[in-house]
Design an enzyme around this catalytic site. Structure first.
Site, PDB file in Angstrom:
ATOM      1  N   VAL A 217       0.830  -1.198   0.000  1.00 20.92           N
ATOM      2  CA  VAL A 217       0.000   0.000   0.000  1.00 20.92           C
ATOM      3  C   VAL A 217       0.868   1.253   0.000  1.00 20.92           C
ATOM      4  O   VAL A 217       1.694   1.448   0.889  1.00 20.92           O
ATOM      5  CB  VAL A 217      -0.927   0.023   1.238  1.00 20.92           C
ATOM      6  CG1 VAL A 217      -1.895   1.182   1.160  1.00 20.92           C
ATOM      7  CG2 VAL A 217      -1.671  -1.298   1.381  1.00 20.92           C
ATOM      8  N   CYS A 218       0.646   2.133  -0.976  1.00 20.10           N
ATOM      9  CA  CYS A 218       1.495   3.314  -1.121  1.00 20.10           C
ATOM     10  C   CYS A 218       1.473   4.212   0.105  1.00 20.10           C
ATOM     11  O   CYS A 218       2.510   4.690   0.555  1.00 20.10           O
ATOM     12  CB  CYS A 218       1.056   4.119  -2.344  1.00 20.10           C
ATOM     13  SG  CYS A 218       1.893   5.711  -2.522  1.00 20.10           S
ATOM     14  N   PHE A 219       0.304   4.473   0.683  1.00 23.91           N
ATOM     15  CA  PHE A 219       0.201   5.453   1.754  1.00 23.91           C
ATOM     16  C   PHE A 219       0.540   4.886   3.126  1.00 23.91           C
ATOM     17  O   PHE A 219       0.318   5.515   4.148  1.00 23.91           O
ATOM     18  CB  PHE A 219      -1.180   6.125   1.740  1.00 23.91           C
ATOM     19  CG  PHE A 219      -1.244   7.244   0.737  1.00 23.91           C
ATOM     20  CD1 PHE A 219      -1.061   8.551   1.129  1.00 23.91           C
ATOM     21  CD2 PHE A 219      -1.434   6.970  -0.606  1.00 23.91           C
ATOM     22  CE1 PHE A 219      -1.075   9.590   0.212  1.00 23.91           C
ATOM     23  CE2 PHE A 219      -1.453   7.993  -1.539  1.00 23.91           C
ATOM     24  CZ  PHE A 219      -1.273   9.311  -1.136  1.00 23.91           C
TER      25      PHE A 219
ATOM     26  N   LYS B  16       1.344  11.228   5.997  1.00 25.86           N
ATOM     27  CA  LYS B  16       1.607  11.358   4.565  1.00 25.86           C
ATOM     28  C   LYS B  16       0.402  11.959   3.846  1.00 25.86           C
ATOM     29  O   LYS B  16      -0.711  11.449   3.943  1.00 25.86           O
ATOM     30  CB  LYS B  16       1.940   9.982   3.984  1.00 25.86           C
ATOM     31  CG  LYS B  16       2.308   9.990   2.506  1.00 25.86           C
ATOM     32  CD  LYS B  16       2.851   8.628   2.110  1.00 25.86           C
ATOM     33  CE  LYS B  16       3.109   8.529   0.618  1.00 25.86           C
ATOM     34  NZ  LYS B  16       3.734   7.253   0.246  1.00 25.86           N
TER      35      LYS B  16
END
Length: 277
Positions: free
Chosen positions: A148-150, A164
């Site tokens: 997951v990017c975040f 973030k």
């Protein structure tokens, strides 16, 4: 004399169009056909994008993506999966040899992401660059624990109040830098965690709890509803300020649109590209 760059606001577009447009602009800039570009866009329908190197079926619940009517696309850039829902997405296309672009990826991130920093400040939000302070934090960037990017910020990504607020990825091809990223206006964490594969439902629950502490949207920070047009203007002005350029609003011409259609057909709407890993 202030340098003039192209500015395109594509509005809501399909996943294949959005990635094909970024790719087409990179191609045409590499040939000297267009100046550097700042582009904004949105996603219709909301879309799950995976990084170039990610194994899609491993990271993402593809059946859930289909069931929810989401788009799906593989980016030309690296990084982890992103659910693009109610967000402003930006892309920057500029030559590696541009006098204001550092040679290293990390420092180029810093220069380009300064536009994001100014954009958040234009919205009255005190954003800062994420700079990993310890060896452990730097090693964690090389081997992320989730898809997951975040989940965590990378070098020079934007954080507000320690969380973030934007995620970016970069590639360099044909002598051109393409950096693009998502700026969430609002976040639906239930929806976000529902499209990823987890070993157990307990792992899914814990990831949601983690994201509540690590990720944040503009509306949550502002404490009010925010219009997309106001967000776009704040970041357009932010990139002008940070890059010291004049952004000239333009619509894509016939040459650009024809190349976009070609790239959609050959690559970004094609399963052989999207599910190749």
């Amino acid at each position: 004399m202030t340098e003039k760059w192209m500015f395109i606001n594509s509005g809501p577009q399909s996943a294949s169009y959005n990635m094909a447009m970024d790719d087409a602009l990179l191609e045409l800039h590499s040939k000297g056909r267009i100046p550097p570009v700042v582009r904004f866009y949105e996603w219709n329908p909301p879309t799950l994008s995976v990084g170039y190197f990610q194994k899609a079926a491993e990271a993402v619940d593809l059946e859930k993506v289909k069931e929810m009517g989401l788009g799906f696309v593989r980016r030309p850039t690296g990084g982890r999966a992103v659910l693009h829902d109610r967000e402003l997405t930006y892309s920057i296309i500029v030559s590696e040899s541009h006098p204001d672009m550092p040679e290293t990826v990390t420092e180029a991130y810093r220069v380009i992401s300064a536009g994001l920093l100014e954009g958040f400040r234009n919205l009255g939000l005190q954003a800062e660059f994420a700079i990993p302070a310890t060896r452990e934090e730097r090693n964690a960037l090389k081997q992320p624990r989730s898809a997951v990017c975040f989940d965590a910020p990378s070098w020079y990504e934007l954080v507000v109040e320690g969380r973030k607020a934007a995620g970016s990825a970069q590639t360099r091809q044909k002598g051109v830098i393409l950096q693009h990223g998502s700026i969430p206006v609002s976040l639906d964490l239930d929806k976000l965690v529902s499209v990823f594969n987890f070993k157990t439902e307990d792992h899914r629950r814990r990831m949601k709890e983690k994201l509540e502490k690590k990720a944040v949207s503009i509306e949550e920070l502002s404490g009010r509803a925010v219009e997309m047009a106001d967000v776009a203007e704040a970041f357009r002005s932010g990139f002008e300020q940070a890059l010291d350029v004049e952004l000239i609003k333009m619509d894509p011409d016939k040459e650009i649109l024809e190349l976009v259609s070609q790239l959609e057909e050959e690559k970004y709407s094609n399963d052989s590209w999207n599910f190749k890993k």
